[in-house]
Design an enzyme around this catalytic site. Structure first.
Site, mmCIF file in Angstrom:
data_model
loop_
_atom_site.group_PDB
_atom_site.id
_atom_site.type_symbol
_atom_site.label_atom_id
_atom_site.label_comp_id
_atom_site.label_asym_id
_atom_site.label_seq_id
_atom_site.Cartn_x
_atom_site.Cartn_y
_atom_site.Cartn_z
ATOM 1 C CG ASN A 88 11.447 35.823 -44.649
ATOM 2 O OD1 ASN A 88 11.264 36.486 -43.629
ATOM 3 N ND2 ASN A 88 12.643 35.399 -45.019
ATOM 4 C CD GLN A 95 7.326 33.327 -49.930
ATOM 5 O OE1 GLN A 95 6.366 34.059 -49.680
ATOM 6 N NE2 GLN A 95 7.198 32.049 -50.182
ATOM 7 C CB VAL A 97 12.368 30.149 -52.470
ATOM 8 C CG1 VAL A 97 11.910 28.814 -53.057
ATOM 9 C CG2 VAL A 97 13.837 30.409 -52.820
ATOM 10 C CG HIS A 101 10.961 28.766 -47.178
ATOM 11 N ND1 HIS A 101 10.365 29.254 -48.318
ATOM 12 C CD2 HIS A 101 11.800 29.734 -46.756
ATOM 13 C CE1 HIS A 101 10.834 30.458 -48.579
ATOM 14 N NE2 HIS A 101 11.708 30.786 -47.642
ATOM 15 C CG HIS A 103 14.165 31.079 -42.988
ATOM 16 N ND1 HIS A 103 15.284 31.136 -43.785
ATOM 17 C CD2 HIS A 103 13.155 31.594 -43.726
ATOM 18 C CE1 HIS A 103 14.970 31.660 -44.956
ATOM 19 N NE2 HIS A 103 13.674 31.955 -44.952
HETATM 20 P P1 5GP Z 1 13.239 33.353 -48.353
HETATM 21 O O1 5GP Z 1 14.068 34.572 -48.694
HETATM 22 O O2 5GP Z 1 12.315 32.997 -49.499
HETATM 23 O O3 5GP Z 1 12.537 33.420 -47.040
HETATM 24 O O4 5GP Z 1 14.274 32.178 -48.163
HETATM 25 C C1 5GP Z 1 14.761 31.410 -49.216
HETATM 26 C C2 5GP Z 1 16.012 30.736 -48.717
HETATM 27 O O5 5GP Z 1 16.338 29.690 -49.588
HETATM 28 C C3 5GP Z 1 17.239 31.668 -48.656
HETATM 29 O O6 5GP Z 1 17.733 31.717 -47.338
HETATM 30 C C4 5GP Z 1 18.217 31.017 -49.629
HETATM 31 O O7 5GP Z 1 19.559 31.103 -49.193
HETATM 32 C C5 5GP Z 1 17.724 29.589 -49.695
HETATM 33 N N1 5GP Z 1 18.001 28.910 -50.960
HETATM 34 C C6 5GP Z 1 17.759 29.396 -52.197
HETATM 35 N N2 5GP Z 1 18.109 28.489 -53.131
HETATM 36 C C7 5GP Z 1 18.578 27.407 -52.448
HETATM 37 C C8 5GP Z 1 19.093 26.139 -52.882
HETATM 38 O O8 5GP Z 1 19.192 25.815 -54.063
HETATM 39 N N3 5GP Z 1 19.457 25.260 -51.893
HETATM 40 C C9 5GP Z 1 19.364 25.579 -50.569
HETATM 41 N N4 5GP Z 1 19.751 24.650 -49.695
HETATM 42 N N5 5GP Z 1 18.876 26.767 -50.145
HETATM 43 C C10 5GP Z 1 18.496 27.665 -51.076
#
Ligand code: 5GP
Length: 115
Positions: A88, A95, A97, A101, A103
Site C-alpha cells: 500500500n 497506507q 504506517v 512495508h 504485506h
Molecule cells: P498499511 O495500512 O500501512 O499498508 O499497513 C500497516 C499495517 O501495520 C496494518 O496491517 C496494521 O495492522 C499493522 N500494524 C500497525 N501497528 C502495528 C504494530 O504495532 N505491530 C504490528 N505487528 N503491526 C502493526
C-alpha cells in the site's frame, strides 16, 4: 511524520514488541497485529524509507530482498496454493504506517478487485 518516527522503527529498535519471524542486517519481518488472513506478515527494510515512491535505483537490491523474503516466508508458512503480496502506497493506496512495508497474506482465498 518521518519514517524514523513510526511504530515500525520502534519495532526495529525493539522498543515495542513484535512477533518477529525473520531478521537480518537489512530486513525485518513480523506478524501483523491485526491480521487480515490466517497468515499476515509484514516485511520491512530497516532503512527508513517512507513508501515505495521514496525508493530509488540505489534501493534495487533492497526491494528485491523484500520480495524474496516474502517468497521464502510463504514457503516456510506452507502457502503452497498461493498467496498475495501487497505494498500500500500513500493515502489513496491505503497506507497507514509511513515506513515502507510489504504485506504477505495467505491461508485463504483472496478476492479481486481489492477494496
Ligand atoms: P498499511 O495500512 O500501512 O499498508 O499497513 C500497516 C499495517 O501495520 C496494518 O496491517 C496494521 O495492522 C499493522 N500494524 C500497525 N501497528 C502495528 C504494530 O504495532 N505491530 C504490528 N505487528 N503491526 C502493526
Amino acid at each position: 511524520m518521518s519514517a524514523e518516527e513510526t511504530v515500525f522503527s520502534k519495532i526495529i529498535k525493539k522498543e515495542i514488541p513484535a512477533d518477529i519471524v525473520f531478521e537480518n542486517e537489512r530486513v525485518l519481518a513480523f506478524r501483523d497485529i491485526n491480521p487480515q488472513a490466517p497468515v499476515h506478515i509484514l516485511i520491512i527494510p530497516k532503512k527508513p524509507l517512507r513508501d515505495l515512491s521514496e525508493a530509488t535505483a540505489e534501493d534495487s537490491a533492497l526491494l528485491g530482498e523484500l520480495l524474496l523474503t516474502a517468497s521464502k516466508l510463504a514457503q516456510e508458512e506452507k502457502l503452497d496454493d498461493g498467496y498475495r503480496v501487497v505494498i500500500n502506497t500513500g493515502t489513496e493506496g491505503g497506507q497507514t504506517v509511513f515506513h515502507l512495508h510489504v504485506h504477505l497474506l495467505g491461508g485463504r482465498r483472496m478476492g479481486w478487485p481489492p477494496g
